[in-house]
Scaffold this motif. Structure first.
Motif, mmCIF file in Angstrom:
data_model
loop_
_atom_site.group_PDB
_atom_site.id
_atom_site.type_symbol
_atom_site.label_atom_id
_atom_site.label_comp_id
_atom_site.label_asym_id
_atom_site.label_seq_id
_atom_site.Cartn_x
_atom_site.Cartn_y
_atom_site.Cartn_z
ATOM 1 N N VAL A 8 0.924 -1.005 -0.017
ATOM 2 C CA VAL A 8 0.059 -0.153 0.033
ATOM 3 C C VAL A 8 0.831 1.336 0.002
ATOM 4 C CG1 VAL A 8 -1.708 1.426 1.429
ATOM 5 C CG2 VAL A 8 -2.216 -1.126 1.382
ATOM 6 N N LEU A 9 1.812 1.259 0.789
ATOM 7 C CA LEU A 9 2.754 2.592 1.049
ATOM 8 C C LEU A 9 3.497 2.682 -0.437
ATOM 9 C CD1 LEU A 9 2.067 2.405 3.866
ATOM 10 C CD2 LEU A 9 4.291 2.886 4.600
ATOM 11 N N HIS A 10 3.894 1.402 -0.942
ATOM 12 C CA HIS A 10 4.657 1.765 -2.379
ATOM 13 C C HIS A 10 3.625 2.442 -3.337
ATOM 14 C CE1 HIS A 10 7.395 0.966 -5.379
ATOM 15 N NE2 HIS A 10 6.390 0.624 -6.144
ATOM 16 N N ILE A 11 2.434 1.844 -3.499
ATOM 17 C CA ILE A 11 1.404 2.276 -4.298
ATOM 18 C C ILE A 11 1.235 3.969 -4.150
ATOM 19 C CG2 ILE A 11 -1.166 2.304 -4.994
ATOM 20 C CD1 ILE A 11 -0.791 -0.752 -4.623
ATOM 21 N N LEU A 12 0.962 4.365 -2.882
ATOM 22 C CA LEU A 12 0.816 5.576 -2.566
ATOM 23 C C LEU A 12 2.192 6.517 -3.140
ATOM 24 C CD1 LEU A 12 -0.413 5.708 1.095
ATOM 25 C CD2 LEU A 12 -1.914 5.745 -1.085
ATOM 26 N N GLY A 13 3.209 5.779 -2.999
ATOM 27 C CA GLY A 13 4.415 6.687 -3.397
ATOM 28 C C GLY A 13 4.997 6.615 -4.868
ATOM 29 N N ASN A 14 4.219 5.559 -5.366
ATOM 30 C CA ASN A 14 4.871 5.569 -6.886
ATOM 31 C C ASN A 14 3.720 6.042 -7.868
ATOM 32 O OD1 ASN A 14 5.773 4.417 -9.521
ATOM 33 N ND2 ASN A 14 6.316 2.641 -8.681
ATOM 34 N N CYS A 15 3.998 7.050 -8.475
ATOM 35 C CA CYS A 15 2.775 7.839 -9.117
ATOM 36 C C CYS A 15 2.580 7.248 -10.416
ATOM 37 C CB CYS A 15 3.161 9.342 -9.177
ATOM 38 S SG CYS A 15 4.420 9.786 -10.424
ATOM 39 N N TYR A 16 3.328 6.496 -10.857
ATOM 40 C CA TYR A 16 3.082 5.847 -12.231
ATOM 41 C C TYR A 16 2.318 4.552 -12.188
ATOM 42 C CZ TYR A 16 3.847 5.992 -17.306
ATOM 43 O OH TYR A 16 3.599 6.187 -18.510
ATOM 44 N N LEU A 17 1.880 4.166 -10.815
ATOM 45 C CA LEU A 17 0.909 2.940 -10.574
ATOM 46 C C LEU A 17 -0.508 3.538 -10.726
ATOM 47 C CD1 LEU A 17 2.857 0.892 -7.987
ATOM 48 C CD2 LEU A 17 2.398 0.129 -10.259
ATOM 49 N N ASN A 18 -1.205 3.141 -11.737
ATOM 50 C CA ASN A 18 -2.562 3.436 -11.930
ATOM 51 C C ASN A 18 -3.408 2.620 -12.510
ATOM 52 O OD1 ASN A 18 -5.080 5.268 -11.477
ATOM 53 N ND2 ASN A 18 -4.226 6.419 -13.049
ATOM 54 N N GLY A 19 -4.755 2.212 -12.187
ATOM 55 C CA GLY A 19 -5.682 1.613 -12.847
ATOM 56 C C GLY A 19 -5.369 0.074 -12.964
ATOM 57 N N GLU A 20 -4.672 -0.337 -12.065
ATOM 58 C CA GLU A 20 -3.949 -1.662 -12.179
ATOM 59 C C GLU A 20 -4.473 -2.702 -10.657
ATOM 60 O OE1 GLU A 20 -3.628 -4.819 -13.418
ATOM 61 O OE2 GLU A 20 -2.294 -3.841 -14.759
ATOM 62 N N VAL A 21 -4.429 -4.070 -11.026
ATOM 63 C CA VAL A 21 -4.640 -4.987 -9.570
ATOM 64 C C VAL A 21 -3.539 -5.815 -9.578
ATOM 65 C CG1 VAL A 21 -6.124 -6.938 -8.751
ATOM 66 C CG2 VAL A 21 -7.292 -5.240 -10.478
ATOM 67 N N ILE A 22 -3.030 -5.617 -8.528
ATOM 68 C CA ILE A 22 -1.733 -6.361 -8.183
ATOM 69 C C ILE A 22 -2.079 -7.534 -7.221
ATOM 70 C CG2 ILE A 22 0.726 -6.315 -7.133
ATOM 71 C CD1 ILE A 22 0.623 -3.235 -7.590
ATOM 72 N N ARG A 23 -1.693 -8.722 -7.617
ATOM 73 C CA ARG A 23 -1.841 -9.864 -6.829
ATOM 74 C C ARG A 23 -0.519 -9.892 -5.778
ATOM 75 N NH1 ARG A 23 -4.595 -15.019 -9.773
ATOM 76 N NH2 ARG A 23 -4.028 -15.802 -7.601
ATOM 77 N N LEU A 24 -0.987 -10.080 -4.701
ATOM 78 C CA LEU A 24 0.157 -10.200 -3.661
ATOM 79 C C LEU A 24 -0.151 -11.830 -2.777
ATOM 80 C CD1 LEU A 24 2.380 -8.791 -2.049
ATOM 81 C CD2 LEU A 24 0.686 -8.014 -0.519
ATOM 82 N N ASP A 25 0.515 -12.723 -3.528
ATOM 83 C CA ASP A 25 -0.177 -14.178 -2.988
ATOM 84 C C ASP A 25 1.269 -15.018 -2.862
ATOM 85 O OD1 ASP A 25 0.461 -14.189 -5.831
ATOM 86 O OD2 ASP A 25 -1.665 -14.659 -6.476
ATOM 87 N N GLY A 26 2.272 -14.824 -3.431
ATOM 88 C CA GLY A 26 3.332 -16.030 -3.437
ATOM 89 C C GLY A 26 3.066 -16.886 -4.189
ATOM 90 N N ALA A 27 2.431 -16.253 -5.520
ATOM 91 C CA ALA A 27 2.328 -17.231 -6.694
ATOM 92 C C ALA A 27 1.075 -18.296 -6.269
ATOM 93 C CB ALA A 27 3.333 -17.993 -7.342
ATOM 94 N N LEU A 28 0.458 -17.904 -5.392
ATOM 95 C CA LEU A 28 -0.631 -19.078 -5.059
ATOM 96 C C LEU A 28 -1.773 -19.171 -6.093
ATOM 97 C CD1 LEU A 28 -2.620 -20.861 -2.931
ATOM 98 C CD2 LEU A 28 -3.451 -18.756 -2.193
ATOM 99 N N ARG A 29 -2.164 -20.138 -6.612
ATOM 100 C CA ARG A 29 -3.239 -20.535 -7.399
ATOM 101 C C ARG A 29 -4.397 -21.356 -6.916
ATOM 102 N NH1 ARG A 29 -0.918 -16.492 -8.795
ATOM 103 N NH2 ARG A 29 -0.221 -15.944 -10.692
ATOM 104 N N MET A 30 -5.312 -20.961 -6.205
ATOM 105 C CA MET A 30 -6.132 -21.784 -5.569
ATOM 106 C C MET A 30 -7.077 -22.728 -6.556
ATOM 107 S SD MET A 30 -8.004 -19.229 -2.757
ATOM 108 C CE MET A 30 -8.970 -18.288 -3.627
ATOM 109 N N ARG A 31 -7.511 -23.953 -6.136
ATOM 110 C CA ARG A 31 -8.157 -24.945 -6.887
ATOM 111 C C ARG A 31 -9.309 -25.345 -6.096
ATOM 112 N NH1 ARG A 31 -3.056 -26.956 -5.053
ATOM 113 N NH2 ARG A 31 -3.327 -28.770 -3.918
#
Length: 251
Positions: free
Chosen positions: A228-251
């Motif tokens: 969250v803090l990185h998103i706030l500080g990085n002005c070029y991040l916009n309109g995107e969904v970032i997965r934060l999951d350790g490459a988890l793919r549920m099944r």
């Protein structure tokens, strides 16, 4: 956006991911107002970390209007809105006791999706009054989706629908608010060590962690807060969904 100059509201900020975000922001000297239904826990955390607190029901327009108005008055405006308030249920579309209860499906969507939109639209109105910062930005909105938005498991129809809505509206919101120089992002966390998850017991948590690719463990709320803090500080991040999951793919 300089974190130390941020004026943030955090819904669901009394516990779990929201509490981690509130702590991280306050540690960086941002002004923070916690918005939550749990008045006792919210006020206790606010007192501990030096934040403000406003009781709120995210599904009620008048409740959110009052909370945002009070938060803006106390902080001198709002430049960041982080939506972490949410509920989760497990209920199959057709189970042993009959079809999925319509009320639980409706409630899940109402809190997770409509509640997030209710807060962000009113927060955006406040942000539009801000003078642009050095990057020309007036504010940032960060919503909480989930990996269930993309690969929901059985029993997650309601939850996946609500979080899928969060993911789907991210780009349209960013486009809508571009004229006001307000950025919109979403994070889709995997399985995180929160009070809700811990209530399921160690055996269940170990089973969930085993499905994470690497690192093979539950995510820590502090890792969500760091993004969250990185998103706030990085002005070029916009309109995107970032997965934060350790490459988890549920099944």
């Amino acid at each position: 956006m300089q974190i130390s100059e941020t004026k943030a509201i955090v819904t669901g900020g009394a516990s779990g991911l929201g509490a981690a975000v509130a702590r991280a922001l306050c540690a960086e000297e941002a002004a923070v107002t916690i918005l939550d239904r749990d008045t006792d826990q919210g006020m206790a955390l606010a007192s501990e970390i030096g934040a403000g607190f406003q009781p709120v029901d995210v599904t009620e327009e008048s409740s959110v209007e009052q909370a945002i108005g009070e938060a803006a008055a106390q902080m001198g405006g709002i430049t960041a809105c982080i939506n972490c308030a949410g509920v989760v249920i497990a209920e199959r579309t057709l189970g042993r006791n009959g079809p999925h209860a319509l009320e639980t499906f409706r409630r899940t969507v109402e809190v997770n999706l409509i509640g997030s939109f209710n807060v962000l639209r009113l927060a955006a109105e406040e942000m539009a009054r801000n003078a642009p910062d050095g990057d020309g930005c007036r504010g940032v909105i960060v919503n909480t989706a989930s990996v269930a938005a993309f690969d929901g498991q059985k029993g997650q129809a309601a939850y996946a629908a609500s979080k899928g809505g969060i993911a789907a509206m991210t780009l349209p919101l960013a486009r809508d608010l571009a004229s006001q120089n307000i950025r919109v992002m979403a994070i889709a966390p995997g399985v995180f060590r929160t009070p809700m998850l811990e209530s399921l017991g160690q055996e269940v948590m170990d089973g969930l962690a085993a499905d994470v690719t690497a690192p093979q463990r539950l995510g820590e709320p502090q890792e969500f807060a760091a993004l969250v803090l990185h998103i706030l500080g990085n002005c070029y991040l916009n309109g995107e969904v970032i997965r934060l999951d350790g490459a988890l793919r549920m099944r």
